[in-house]
Write an enzyme that holds these catalytic residues in place. Structure first.
Site, short mmCIF file in Angstrom:
data_model
loop_
_atom_site.label_atom_id
_atom_site.label_comp_id
_atom_site.label_asym_id
_atom_site.label_seq_id
_atom_site.Cartn_x
_atom_site.Cartn_y
_atom_site.Cartn_z
N LYS A 111 40.21 12.31 -0.45
CA LYS A 111 40.42 11.02 -1.40
C LYS A 111 41.62 11.39 -2.08
O LYS A 111 42.28 10.48 -2.33
CB LYS A 111 39.28 11.15 -2.21
CG LYS A 111 37.83 10.72 -1.59
CD LYS A 111 37.66 9.18 -1.53
CE LYS A 111 36.47 8.71 -0.74
NZ LYS A 111 36.56 7.56 -0.39
N LYS A 194 36.74 8.11 12.88
CA LYS A 194 35.37 7.44 12.88
C LYS A 194 35.44 6.06 12.37
O LYS A 194 36.57 5.75 11.74
CB LYS A 194 34.49 8.27 11.84
CG LYS A 194 34.69 8.12 10.72
CD LYS A 194 33.70 8.64 9.71
CE LYS A 194 34.07 8.45 8.29
NZ LYS A 194 32.99 8.71 7.35
N LYS A 197 34.19 1.72 6.88
CA LYS A 197 34.28 0.63 6.25
C LYS A 197 35.94 -0.13 5.72
O LYS A 197 36.01 -1.11 5.51
CB LYS A 197 33.40 0.49 4.86
CG LYS A 197 31.71 0.62 4.97
CD LYS A 197 31.25 1.06 3.83
CE LYS A 197 29.57 1.07 4.13
NZ LYS A 197 29.04 1.48 3.20
#
Ligand code: TRP
Length: 329
Positions: A111, A194, A197
Site C-alpha cells: 500500500k 493476480k 479489483k
C-alpha cells in the site's frame, strides 16, 4: 460443527478471482459449518470511498454474494459495520499489536508503494481489524485466497498472544482453509500478477457477455511457442490457469496439446475461454440483477444477519472484557 468466518471488502464488484479464491469455498462450507460471511465495509474505508458510493458498493457485493449461492437461511450473512462489537475488540487487540510487526506486513508495504498519499493508520492496523473479525466468533477456519495467508498468520499470533497474556485458552487459532488443496490464485488478463479489483485486469461476475468477450480477446499473450514441449510464458500460463477453472478438462487438454505441438492459435483459445467464462457468469449476472431490484429482501437479509452476528460477537466481547479485568462495581 466448526465455526467459519470470511469477508470481502466492498470496494468493487466481485471478480473471478474472488469467486474461485474464496466464494466457491464458502458454498462448499455453508452446509457443514457454522458460517459467518460478511461485507468488510470498515476495511473499505482505508481507501476513502465517497459517502455517496459506500452504500451502493455494499449493496452490490451483498447481492453478488447471494447470487453466487450463499444462503442467508443457513449461513450468517451480515455487514461488518452493523456489528459495532467488532470495533471494540479491534481497539482491545490494538493494545497488544506491535507497530513493528504491522509495518513489516507485506500488504502494508504494498500500500505504501501504491497509495503513498494515503498511508493512514487504518491501513497499518488492517490486520488487527481482520483478526477481530475472525476471532470475535472464535472461528477455526477461514476460507480466503492466497493473498490473505500472512494476515491469517497474524490473526493466529494475536489470538495466541491474548491467550498467553491473560493465561487463558480462550481464542482458538484459525487456519486459512481451502479443502486441503493449495490456496488458489487467479491471475489477471494483463500478463502478470493476480486478478484484482483495482488493477483493471479482471472479469467481474456482473460483466455482460460483450464485456467478457472484449476483455478476453484483449488479454496479453506472446508470439507463440517456437519449439515443441516449451514452457508457456507467464501471460499464456495465466490463460491456462483461468481455463482450468471455467472450462471442461477436455478443452484444457485440447489447447494444451496444441500449445505443446506449436499449433496453437491464441485467438481460438481466447474465443473458447470467453464462451466458457460467459457460460459460468451469465446465470450469476442475471441473479445479481434480480436481487438488486428487491430491496425488501436485501433489508431482511441484513437485519437477520446482524442480529445473529451480534449475538455471537457480544458474547465474546463480554467474556473478553471480563478476562482483561473490566468488572462491574
Ligand atoms: N482482507 C480480506 C481481503 O482483502 C477481507 C477481510 C476482512 C477478511 N476481514 C476478513 C477475510 C476476515 C477473511 C476474514 O480479501
Amino acid at each position: 460443527m466448526e465455526t467459519v468466518v470470511s469477508g470481502i471488502r466492498s470496494t468493487g464488484n466481485l471478480h473471478l478471482g474472488n469467486y474461485f479464491g474464496a466464494i466457491r469455498n464458502f458454498l462448499k462450507m455453508q452446509n457443514e459449518n457454522n458460517c459467518y460471511f460478511f461485507i468488510a465495509d470498515y476495511h473499505a474505508l482505508t481507501t476513502h470511498p465517497k459517502s455517496k458510493d459506500l452504500h451502493a458498493n455494499i449493496k452490490q457485493v451483498l447481492a453478488e454474494y447471494l447470487a453466487c449461492g450463499i444462503d442467508p437461511e443457513i449461513a450468517t450473512v451480515f455487514i461488518q459495520s452493523d456489528v459495532p462489537e467488532v470495533s471494540e475488540l479491534y481497539l482491545l487487540l490494538n493494545m497488544n499489536a506491535y507497530v513493528g510487526e504491522l509495518e513489516r506486513t507485506t500488504s502494508f508495504k504494498e500500500k505504501i508503494r501504491k497509495q503513498p498519499d494515503n498511508i493512514n493508520a487504518g491501513l497499518l492496523t488492517y490486520p488487527v481489524l481482520m483478526a477481530a473479525d475472525i476471532i470475535i466468533h472464535r472461528a477455526t477456519k477461514v476460507p480466503v485466497g492466497k493473498d490473505q495467508e500472512q494476515h491469517l498468520e497474524m490473526t493466529r499470533r494475536f489470538a495466541r498472544r491474548f491467550n498467553m497474556m491473560y493465561e487463558v485458552n480462550y481464542f482458538p487459532e484459525p487456519d486459512a482453509y481451502n479443502f486441503g488443496k493449495q490456496l488458489v490464485k487467479i491471475p489477471g488478463l494483463d500478463g502478470t500478477g493476480k486478478m484484482g479489483k483495482s488493477e483493471g485486469n479482471g472479469i467481474f461476475l456482473s460483466d455482460t457477455p460483450a464485456d467478457i468477450r472484449k476483455k478476453v480477446m484483449r488479454a496479453v499473450t506472446d508470439t507463440g511457442p517456437t519449439a515443441p514441449g516449451q514452457e508457456p510464458s507467464e501471460p499464456v500460463k495465466n490463460l491456462f490457469t483461468i481455463m482450468k477453472v471455467v472450462s471442461e478438462p477436455d478443452t484444457v487438454k485440447y489447447f494444451r496439446g496444441k500449445f505443446d505441438t506449436c499449433e496453437i492459435r491464441y485467438g481460438d483459445m481466447k474465443k473458447q475461454l470467453a464462451e466458457d467464462i460467459i457460460k459460468f457468469t451469465d446465470p450469476i449476472r442475471e441473479r445479481i440483477n434480480d436481487i438488486l431490484a428487491d430491496n425488501k429482501y436485501l433489508a431482511g437479509v441484513v437485519a437477520h444477519g446482524a442480529e445473529k452476528a451480534r449475538e455471537s460477537a457480544s458474547r465474546t466481547v463480554r467474556e473478553v472484557r471480563e478476562i482483561i479485568g473490566y468488572r462491574p462495581f
